[in-house]
Every structure is written in structure tokens, then in C-alpha cells.
Scaffold this motif. Sequence first.
Motif, PDB file in Angstrom:
ATOM      1  N   GLY A   1      21.809 -62.385 -89.143  1.00 54.76           N
ATOM      2  CA  GLY A   1      22.764 -61.855 -90.094  1.00 54.76           C
ATOM      3  C   GLY A   1      23.561 -62.961 -90.738  1.00 54.76           C
ATOM      4  N   LEU A   2      24.630 -62.560 -91.401  1.00 50.32           N
ATOM      5  CA  LEU A   2      25.530 -63.489 -92.086  1.00 50.32           C
ATOM      6  C   LEU A   2      26.773 -63.680 -91.241  1.00 50.32           C
ATOM      7  CD1 LEU A   2      26.427 -65.088 -94.627  1.00 50.32           C
ATOM      8  CD2 LEU A   2      27.312 -62.913 -95.518  1.00 50.32           C
TER       9      LEU A   2
ATOM     10  N   GLY B   1      31.574 -71.433 -87.454  1.00 48.71           N
ATOM     11  CA  GLY B   1      32.333 -71.281 -86.222  1.00 48.71           C
ATOM     12  C   GLY B   1      32.094 -69.973 -85.499  1.00 48.71           C
ATOM     13  N   GLY B   2      31.403 -69.069 -86.142  1.00 45.10           N
ATOM     14  CA  GLY B   2      31.124 -67.765 -85.550  1.00 45.10           C
ATOM     15  C   GLY B   2      29.966 -67.790 -84.576  1.00 45.10           C
TER      16      GLY B   2
ATOM     17  N   GLU C   1      24.391 -75.760 -91.314  1.00 54.41           N
ATOM     18  CA  GLU C   1      23.057 -76.343 -91.103  1.00 54.41           C
ATOM     19  C   GLU C   1      22.214 -75.553 -90.110  1.00 54.41           C
ATOM     20  OE1 GLU C   1      26.014 -77.919 -90.927  1.00 54.41           O
ATOM     21  OE2 GLU C   1      26.026 -79.457 -89.352  1.00 54.41           O
ATOM     22  N   ASP C   2      22.786 -74.564 -89.468  1.00 50.56           N
ATOM     23  CA  ASP C   2      22.017 -73.664 -88.603  1.00 50.56           C
ATOM     24  C   ASP C   2      21.336 -72.556 -89.403  1.00 50.56           C
ATOM     25  OD1 ASP C   2      24.679 -73.922 -86.239  1.00 50.56           O
ATOM     26  OD2 ASP C   2      22.730 -74.930 -86.135  1.00 50.56           O
TER      27      ASP C   2
ATOM     28  N   THR D   1      22.223 -66.695 -91.575  1.00 50.39           N
ATOM     29  CA  THR D   1      22.907 -67.420 -92.641  1.00 50.39           C
ATOM     30  C   THR D   1      24.330 -67.711 -92.192  1.00 50.39           C
ATOM     31  OG1 THR D   1      21.583 -66.300 -94.330  1.00 50.39           O
ATOM     32  CG2 THR D   1      23.598 -67.400 -95.053  1.00 50.39           C
ATOM     33  N   VAL D   2      24.691 -68.983 -92.217  1.00 41.25           N
ATOM     34  CA  VAL D   2      26.031 -69.397 -91.827  1.00 41.25           C
ATOM     35  C   VAL D   2      26.742 -69.878 -93.082  1.00 41.25           C
ATOM     36  CG1 VAL D   2      27.438 -70.811 -90.306  1.00 41.25           C
ATOM     37  CG2 VAL D   2      25.147 -70.084 -89.580  1.00 41.25           C
ATOM     38  N   SER D   3      27.783 -69.172 -93.420  1.00 41.86           N
ATOM     39  CA  SER D   3      28.520 -69.473 -94.634  1.00 41.86           C
ATOM     40  C   SER D   3      29.764 -70.296 -94.339  1.00 41.86           C
ATOM     41  CB  SER D   3      28.933 -68.167 -95.318  1.00 41.86           C
ATOM     42  OG  SER D   3      29.779 -68.423 -96.415  1.00 41.86           O
TER      43      SER D   3
END
Length: 123
Positions: free
Chosen positions: A9-10, A14-15, A88-89, A120-122
Motif C-alpha cells: 500500500g501507500l 517512517g511508517g 527508496e523502499d 509506495t513510500v511517500s
Amino acid sequence: VQLQAFGGGLVLTGGSLKLSCAASGLTFSRYSMGWFRQAPGKEREFVATISWRGGITGYADSVKGRFTISRDNAKNTVYLQMNALKPEDTAVYYCAVDRRLYGNNRPDEYDYWGQGTEVTVSS
């Protein structure tokens, strides 16, 4: 053999996310498992591996200390807990089966692959 990966997911930088991969059509407890990922325009890269009983794990340097691989042989499922996520993950994450007791970081030595789940890491 079927591998069904889900949990992507998005998420914000830091999540955390926890991926799961459910396996069927094989004696899951006899084989090592791995997680790999592929970012757009890049080659598939190793993330983590876990031995048949879960006693031995290995990680890419880029995720060590942030990601944890685990498995539940009673549920035929392997997990990837991802903490402190970075942009970058961002990638499609794949689970894979290595028909040996102990896996490694080489994707060409894995025998079966799931369809992938997108992370997706925003920032």
C-alpha cells in the motif's frame, strides 16, 4: 504451487507495513522462503530470507534493522514486517520459494514466485 502476496500500500516515510505471503500446493514447512523487490527501472533485488523452520534469517544491508522476516508453518505463510520505511523502499515486493532448507540472496535459485504486492513510500 501458488504464492499470494498481499499487504502492500501507500505509506508515509517512517511508517510501517506488514506483508504476508500465503503458499499452497507445496509442503511449505520443508522449504526456505525469501522476499525480493523490484523498483521501476531496476533489477529485482534480495530483501530477506528465512530457513525452513524459521531459525535462520538473512537480510540485505539496506533493510537490516528495519525489516523482519518471519513465518508460520501452521498457516503456510511468510511475513515481512517493514518499519521505518523510506522512499527508496518503494517497489513491488515478491515472495519466493527455495526448495532447500536454507535459502540465499540469489533470485535465480528460487523456484516459485508470487505475483507481487506494491509498496509506495511517500515523502
